[in-house]
Structures are given as C-alpha cells and as structure tokens.
Design a protein around this motif. Sequence first.
Motif, short mmCIF file in Angstrom:
data_model
loop_
_atom_site.label_atom_id
_atom_site.label_comp_id
_atom_site.label_asym_id
_atom_site.label_seq_id
_atom_site.Cartn_x
_atom_site.Cartn_y
_atom_site.Cartn_z
N THR A 129 -2.54 3.10 6.27
CA THR A 129 -3.00 2.45 5.04
C THR A 129 -4.49 2.69 4.83
O THR A 129 -5.19 3.14 5.74
N CYS B 76 0.84 -1.20 0.00
CA CYS B 76 0.00 0.00 0.00
C CYS B 76 0.88 1.25 0.00
O CYS B 76 1.94 1.28 0.63
N CYS C 187 -7.48 0.59 -3.63
CA CYS C 187 -6.16 0.05 -3.32
C CYS C 187 -6.19 -1.48 -3.38
O CYS C 187 -6.70 -2.12 -2.45
#
Length: 134
Positions: free
Chosen positions: A62, A41, A95
């Motif tokens: 994250t 990430c 993501c």
Amino acid sequence: MSNRIKPDYRAKAAQSCVNFAAVLDEIQAIKPLIAEALEKCEKPFSQTVGSIGPHPITAEQTHLSRYFENGGRLDAAFYAGDEPDDNFDSDISDCPACLEAYALCIRRKRLRQKRGIALRSVRYYGRKAQGVPA
C-alpha cells in the motif's frame, strides 16, 4: 489533629482500572478500522519479500506501507486540514484510503500513550490503597 478527610484510594484505584479497560477497548476497536481502510487502497506497488530458489516472491504494497518503509513524514498542513506544499514528495497524499489509515494510526498512537498514563494511575492508586508508599 487534622480535620483533613483521608482520600478513598480504593475507589480511585477502581476508577483507574475502569479507565484502563476503556482505553484498551478503544485500541482494540481501531485495529479493524485500520485494516478496513487499507483494504480500500489499490495497492499499486510490488515488493520482493523473499524467494524460492531463483524465483522471487512478491507482495502487494500500500501507499502507507511504502511511506513507512521510506521513513517519510507527513507535511504539517495535513494536521491542520490544509493542502500540502508543492514539495511534498510522498504519494500517500494521493490515496484517501491510506491517509485515513494513517490518521487512525496516529489516533491509536495517542491511545497507547493514554494507556500508559492509565496504567501508571492504576499502579499508583493500587499502591496507595494498600498503604504502600507510591
């Protein structure tokens, strides 16, 4: 008198112990996979985690940690492998690394449930092997 065969509880207890150990090994194997996924990430967020005097201490965050911090929920479409609805408001969907980590977290959760079942099985058959009422 009954011709019924008495179950071998010692063998079942031993097999339960083997199953329990296997589940523990699976859980241990997932931990580094989650960490590896989260390392991918880009960690676009910053969070204040404390301060030293007037100076704040910040840490990178994250998408997944921000998602859990905000109490979010994934759209059911993720479980089916479909695209989420337009009103899906979490940036975790942007993501792939955090989505992978989330899937691993869900897998670990299922394994922890399986661990509980295996532990109850160990206790049940262990008590039966000793002749103690379960």
